[in-house]
Design a protein around this motif. Structure first.
Motif, PDB file in Angstrom:
ATOM      1  N   ASN A   1       0.860  -1.187   0.000  1.00  0.00           N
ATOM      2  CA  ASN A   1       0.000   0.000   0.000  1.00  0.00           C
ATOM      3  C   ASN A   1       0.897   1.238   0.000  1.00  0.00           C
ATOM      4  O   ASN A   1       1.407   1.628   1.045  1.00  0.00           O
ATOM      5  N   PRO A   2       1.090   1.869  -1.156  1.00  0.00           N
ATOM      6  CA  PRO A   2       1.982   3.034  -1.228  1.00  0.00           C
ATOM      7  C   PRO A   2       1.525   4.205  -0.358  1.00  0.00           C
ATOM      8  O   PRO A   2       2.358   4.979   0.115  1.00  0.00           O
ATOM      9  N   ALA A   3       0.241   4.332  -0.115  1.00  0.00           N
ATOM     10  CA  ALA A   3      -0.267   5.464   0.670  1.00  0.00           C
ATOM     11  C   ALA A   3       0.150   5.381   2.122  1.00  0.00           C
ATOM     12  O   ALA A   3       0.386   6.411   2.777  1.00  0.00           O
ATOM     13  N   THR A   4       0.257   4.163   2.653  1.00  0.00           N
ATOM     14  CA  THR A   4       0.634   3.989   4.058  1.00  0.00           C
ATOM     15  C   THR A   4       1.987   3.310   4.214  1.00  0.00           C
ATOM     16  O   THR A   4       2.412   3.032   5.324  1.00  0.00           O
ATOM     17  N   LEU A   5       2.654   3.024   3.097  1.00  0.00           N
ATOM     18  CA  LEU A   5       3.941   2.327   3.102  1.00  0.00           C
ATOM     19  C   LEU A   5       3.852   1.011   3.867  1.00  0.00           C
ATOM     20  O   LEU A   5       4.757   0.636   4.623  1.00  0.00           O
ATOM     21  N   THR A   6       2.754   0.325   3.689  1.00  0.00           N
ATOM     22  CA  THR A   6       2.567  -0.999   4.261  1.00  0.00           C
ATOM     23  C   THR A   6       3.323  -2.010   3.412  1.00  0.00           C
ATOM     24  O   THR A   6       3.342  -1.905   2.183  1.00  0.00           O
ATOM     25  N   VAL A   7       3.940  -2.998   4.058  1.00  0.00           N
ATOM     26  CA  VAL A   7       4.785  -3.954   3.340  1.00  0.00           C
ATOM     27  C   VAL A   7       4.460  -5.390   3.715  1.00  0.00           C
ATOM     28  O   VAL A   7       3.783  -5.652   4.719  1.00  0.00           O
ATOM     29  N   LYS A   8       4.970  -6.301   2.901  1.00  0.00           N
ATOM     30  CA  LYS A   8       4.935  -7.727   3.222  1.00  0.00           C
ATOM     31  C   LYS A   8       6.271  -8.320   2.810  1.00  0.00           C
ATOM     32  O   LYS A   8       6.924  -7.835   1.869  1.00  0.00           O
ATOM     33  N   PRO A   9       6.722  -9.381   3.480  1.00  0.00           N
ATOM     34  CA  PRO A   9       8.000 -10.003   3.119  1.00  0.00           C
ATOM     35  C   PRO A   9       7.936 -10.671   1.750  1.00  0.00           C
ATOM     36  O   PRO A   9       6.882 -11.142   1.318  1.00  0.00           O
ATOM     37  N   VAL A  10       9.066 -10.712   1.071  1.00  0.00           N
ATOM     38  CA  VAL A  10       9.189 -11.510  -0.151  1.00  0.00           C
ATOM     39  C   VAL A  10       9.066 -12.981   0.247  1.00  0.00           C
ATOM     40  O   VAL A  10       9.579 -13.405   1.282  1.00  0.00           O
ATOM     41  N   SER A  11       8.380 -13.765  -0.539  1.00  0.00           N
ATOM     42  CA  SER A  11       8.141 -15.164  -0.188  1.00  0.00           C
ATOM     43  C   SER A  11       9.424 -15.995  -0.251  1.00  0.00           C
ATOM     44  O   SER A  11      10.363 -15.662  -0.981  1.00  0.00           O
ATOM     45  N   GLU A  12       9.433 -17.084   0.490  1.00  0.00           N
ATOM     46  CA  GLU A  12      10.592 -17.974   0.533  1.00  0.00           C
ATOM     47  C   GLU A  12      10.947 -18.495  -0.864  1.00  0.00           C
ATOM     48  O   GLU A  12      12.121 -18.559  -1.234  1.00  0.00           O
ATOM     49  N   ALA A  13       9.935 -18.850  -1.642  1.00  0.00           N
ATOM     50  CA  ALA A  13      10.183 -19.422  -2.970  1.00  0.00           C
ATOM     51  C   ALA A  13      10.873 -18.441  -3.912  1.00  0.00           C
ATOM     52  O   ALA A  13      11.618 -18.854  -4.809  1.00  0.00           O
ATOM     53  N   THR A  14      10.655 -17.147  -3.699  1.00  0.00           N
ATOM     54  CA  THR A  14      11.223 -16.121  -4.576  1.00  0.00           C
ATOM     55  C   THR A  14      12.742 -16.122  -4.530  1.00  0.00           C
ATOM     56  O   THR A  14      13.411 -15.733  -5.501  1.00  0.00           O
ATOM     57  N   TYR A  15      13.329 -16.568  -3.417  1.00  0.00           N
ATOM     58  CA  TYR A  15      14.772 -16.513  -3.242  1.00  0.00           C
ATOM     59  C   TYR A  15      15.535 -17.490  -4.128  1.00  0.00           C
ATOM     60  O   TYR A  15      16.762 -17.471  -4.157  1.00  0.00           O
ATOM     61  N   ALA A  16      14.821 -18.330  -4.854  1.00  0.00           N
ATOM     62  CA  ALA A  16      15.494 -19.289  -5.736  1.00  0.00           C
ATOM     63  C   ALA A  16      16.170 -18.603  -6.920  1.00  0.00           C
ATOM     64  O   ALA A  16      17.039 -19.189  -7.566  1.00  0.00           O
ATOM     65  N   GLN A  17      15.789 -17.359  -7.190  1.00  0.00           N
ATOM     66  CA  GLN A  17      16.389 -16.613  -8.292  1.00  0.00           C
ATOM     67  C   GLN A  17      16.565 -15.150  -7.883  1.00  0.00           C
ATOM     68  O   GLN A  17      16.107 -14.737  -6.824  1.00  0.00           O
ATOM     69  N   ASP A  18      17.235 -14.376  -8.742  1.00  0.00           N
ATOM     70  CA  ASP A  18      17.340 -12.939  -8.493  1.00  0.00           C
ATOM     71  C   ASP A  18      15.941 -12.331  -8.563  1.00  0.00           C
ATOM     72  O   ASP A  18      15.089 -12.791  -9.332  1.00  0.00           O
ATOM     73  N   PHE A  19      15.704 -11.289  -7.758  1.00  0.00           N
ATOM     74  CA  PHE A  19      14.384 -10.663  -7.798  1.00  0.00           C
ATOM     75  C   PHE A  19      14.483  -9.185  -7.427  1.00  0.00           C
ATOM     76  O   PHE A  19      15.468  -8.734  -6.827  1.00  0.00           O
ATOM     77  N   MET A  20      13.434  -8.448  -7.785  1.00  0.00           N
ATOM     78  CA  MET A  20      13.325  -7.026  -7.472  1.00  0.00           C
ATOM     79  C   MET A  20      12.374  -6.842  -6.287  1.00  0.00           C
ATOM     80  O   MET A  20      11.398  -7.588  -6.148  1.00  0.00           O
TER      81      MET A  20
END
Length: 303
Positions: free
Chosen positions: A141-160
């Motif tokens: 949510n850009p308005a409140t700068l709310t975030v969530k962690p990148v998922s575990e599976a995403t770490y198998a490759q480079d990511f943004m």
């Protein structure tokens, strides 16, 4: 070849610091310069590392601060010194972050392969081998700068991704010179989050799967210390108002953030014994964050 200055901030963890320094110095493509910023440690850090390492050469520098002004001021000090060298990139990490073999080699490869990218990071691993996912997050949510962690599976490759911590991040000199130094008056907590929000003007950040950092931390989200919770509340509100302003949405978010923290005291049994100091920390932090009263607060320091 790009020149890298490495900044490591420490406080009262001399043995971990020794491991972190060894991990940086023993790299195949080690940084050209390493700065150790000691936040006035009281455990004999200075003597310990001066016996173990050669600080007389120009590659390794030790700076002891007059008092503990927090991690945020430590990072600001180290990055300011790094900018006085001829470095092209600045690596930032805590004393409990150990660079796995090949970390800086992977970073240099990333710089060569992605010449337009201005911020890189490595994957942060816990001692059990799982990813410490709170260090690489996505804005939901850009308005409140709310975030969530990148998922575990995403770490198998480079990511943004959108928000980094100061554990294993590499920033170009251009970015640091343009956006300035971290908010040293944050003391601890959310200084890296706020800095990432500023750095996003140069684009999203790239995490390199081949670069890994072992995070030898004992901290968990279940860990609660009232003095630390004060800075969590204050700095989260201060950064949101700084970057999004005091509009209807941010006012609602700040009130909701306070309400959730207070409700958690009731819901989690391990917090009942600290209810009074936690309530004081949250309410005071809310007020101070709203009015941008920052800095090291004497009522909220490590006991």
């Amino acid at each position: 070849m790009a020149k890298i200055a490495c900044v490591i901030v420490t406080y009262n963890r001399k043995q971990l610091l020794g491991e972190a320094l060894e991990s940086a110095l023993n790299q195949e493509a080690a940084p050209e310069t390493i700065f150790v910023i000691d936040n006035a440690s009281t455990d004999g850090t200075e003597g310990y590392i001066n016996q173990r390492f050669d600080f007389d050469n120009q590659r390794l520098h030790y700076v002891r601060c007059a008092q503990n002004l927090g991690g945020s001021a430590g990072f600001a000090t180290g990055m300011r010194l790094a900018l006085q060298t001829d470095c092209d990139w600045i690596s930032i990490s805590d004393d409990d972050a150990l660079f796995e073999p090949g970390y800086f080699k992977a970073m240099r490869a990333g710089i060569a392969d992605h010449p337009q990218q201005q911020v890189f990071s490595g994957s942060v691993l816990l001692p059990d081998g799982t990813h410490d996912m709170m260090h690489r997050e996505l804005i939901t949510n850009p308005a409140t700068l709310t975030v969530k962690p990148v998922s575990e599976a995403t770490y198998a490759q480079d990511f943004m991704y959108d928000i980094f911590s100061f554990v294993g991040v590499l920033m170009s000199r251009q970015v640091v010179e343009d956006i300035g130094l971290p908010e040293q008056d944050y003391f601890i907590r959310f200084d890296d989050f706020e800095y990432a929000v500023r750095a996003l003007k140069y684009g999203r950040f790239m995490n390199l799967s081949a670069a890994k950092v072992l995070h030898k931390t004992t901290y968990t989200r279940a860990s609660i210390a009232p003095w630390k919770e004060y800075y969590v509340m204050r700095n989260r509100i201060a950064l949101l108002l700084k970057h999004r302003g005091a509009n209807r949405v941010t006012r609602w978010y700040c009130r909701r953030f306070l309400a959730r923290k207070l409700l958690a005291i009731l819901l989690f049994r391990n917090r009942w014994g600290q209810a009074r100091p936690l309530i004081k920390a949250y309410v005071t932090g809310y007020r101070d964050g709203w009015h941008a009263r920052l800095g090291r607060q004497l009522a909220f320091l490590p006991s």
